[in-house]
Design an enzyme around this catalytic site. Sequence first.
Site, PDB file in Angstrom:
ATOM      1  N   GLY A 165       4.591 -20.390  22.588  1.00  0.00           N
ATOM      2  CA  GLY A 165       4.940 -19.492  23.682  1.00  0.00           C
ATOM      3  C   GLY A 165       3.906 -18.684  24.107  1.00  0.00           C
ATOM      4  O   GLY A 165       3.565 -18.597  25.637  1.00  0.00           O
ATOM      5  N   ASP A 166       3.054 -18.322  23.442  1.00  0.00           N
ATOM      6  CA  ASP A 166       1.997 -17.378  23.779  1.00  0.00           C
ATOM      7  C   ASP A 166       0.955 -18.184  24.435  1.00  0.00           C
ATOM      8  O   ASP A 166       0.401 -17.835  25.545  1.00  0.00           O
ATOM      9  CB  ASP A 166       1.369 -16.715  22.507  1.00  0.00           C
ATOM     10  CG  ASP A 166       2.381 -15.652  21.951  1.00  0.00           C
ATOM     11  OD1 ASP A 166       2.472 -14.499  22.597  1.00  0.00           O
ATOM     12  OD2 ASP A 166       2.846 -15.528  20.897  1.00  0.00           O
ATOM     13  N   ALA A 167       0.759 -19.090  23.792  1.00  0.00           N
ATOM     14  CA  ALA A 167      -0.575 -19.866  24.415  1.00  0.00           C
ATOM     15  C   ALA A 167      -0.281 -20.541  25.683  1.00  0.00           C
ATOM     16  O   ALA A 167      -1.173 -20.568  26.956  1.00  0.00           O
ATOM     17  CB  ALA A 167      -0.902 -21.228  23.448  1.00  0.00           C
ATOM     18  N   GLY A 170      -0.697 -17.982  28.094  1.00  0.00           N
ATOM     19  CA  GLY A 170      -2.089 -17.914  28.396  1.00  0.00           C
ATOM     20  C   GLY A 170      -2.635 -18.844  29.157  1.00  0.00           C
ATOM     21  O   GLY A 170      -3.518 -18.562  30.337  1.00  0.00           O
TER      22      GLY A 170
END
Length: 385
Positions: A165-167, A170
């Site tokens: 989710g973070d990547a 990003g």
Amino acid sequence: MGPLDGITVLELGGFIAGPYAGQLMGDYGARVIKIEPPAGDPIRNWGVMRDDIGLWWPSLGRNKESVRLDLRDPADRAVAAQLCSQVDIVLENFAPGRMAQWGLDYATIAKENPRLIMVHVSGYGQDGPRATDRGFGSIAEAMGGLRNLTGFPDRPPVRTGVSLGDATAGLFAVVGALAALRERDVSGVGQEVDVALYESVFALTESLLADFQLGGVERSRAGSALPGVAPSNVYGTEDGHELLIAANGDSLFQRLCTAMARPDLLDDPKYQTHQARGANAAVLDSIIEEWTSALPVAQLEKLLDEHGIPRGRIYTPQDILDDEQYAAREMVVRMPVDGLADPVPMPGVVPKFSRTPGAIRHVGARLGEHNDAVIDELGLAPQAG
């Protein structure tokens, strides 16, 4: 000289999503100045440690200058404001509203720097009823629909093993920043880019909603199989490896039957069409695994390659380190880190550019390593301490 050479990015915030976007832009040649709080980005001390050094930080912090500022302090906020007024991109992942509280919001800074592009990364975006709720990549994976699709149908949803989710957020932050840079070339002015973690995950879900609302089909967890598409699964080998075989097309399936010495399958109505193979995937998978489980993985790979059938071993870290394709593409980069006897292996730059390649110029900096140099550029007195 990477493709973003000449672009300066100011990174504010910590953890993963925003800093991953900063890492990528640094890989592409941008100058990235990372503002860190007095204690540093928490990622410096996350995950596996060796000799009191976090092994995540050298990669996530690479190609960045570290400036330590306490944004709760008015004097340090003034320094940050001056930096915002001079850079091309401000990348931040604080809770919505925090930048305005500090006088670092886009409306304020753009008065001094109308060409500024400000990229916001947050759990739920800058508006809406949940805008101020705390958001993390794992929650975004749940709300974005991904966790409901990940795992086996008779077990609870599972995590993919990386901070997906973070990547993903990003990556969308970089895409948005680059699109805004392109538009600025035309208009001469910047804008805000609003990236929500849950929306970044949701954007990956293909025809999930259409399947449900118009087709009457609700996608669900299907383990390692691709629902309705066969054969495309993971199969065990005689020597204990796992091999993914994707022969989910008519010609591919014909070649697989030849490799298996099972021409009889081609005459079976259960496997003659794409739809029929999808409907009978479980039985077909068992037939294939009966074949793969009697052969060592190297022999299977050679046989599948000879017949032009896509295959991929389920790689461990050691497999990656040993792989000739990774080596040929220079995708495992080993960088020296102060305090560690051995260099740190990390993923190389993606994608590859033919004329202006990206590069890993240095690993994550020491906390505050560039304070004096950056403060001097602003024409301010060096900070004490």
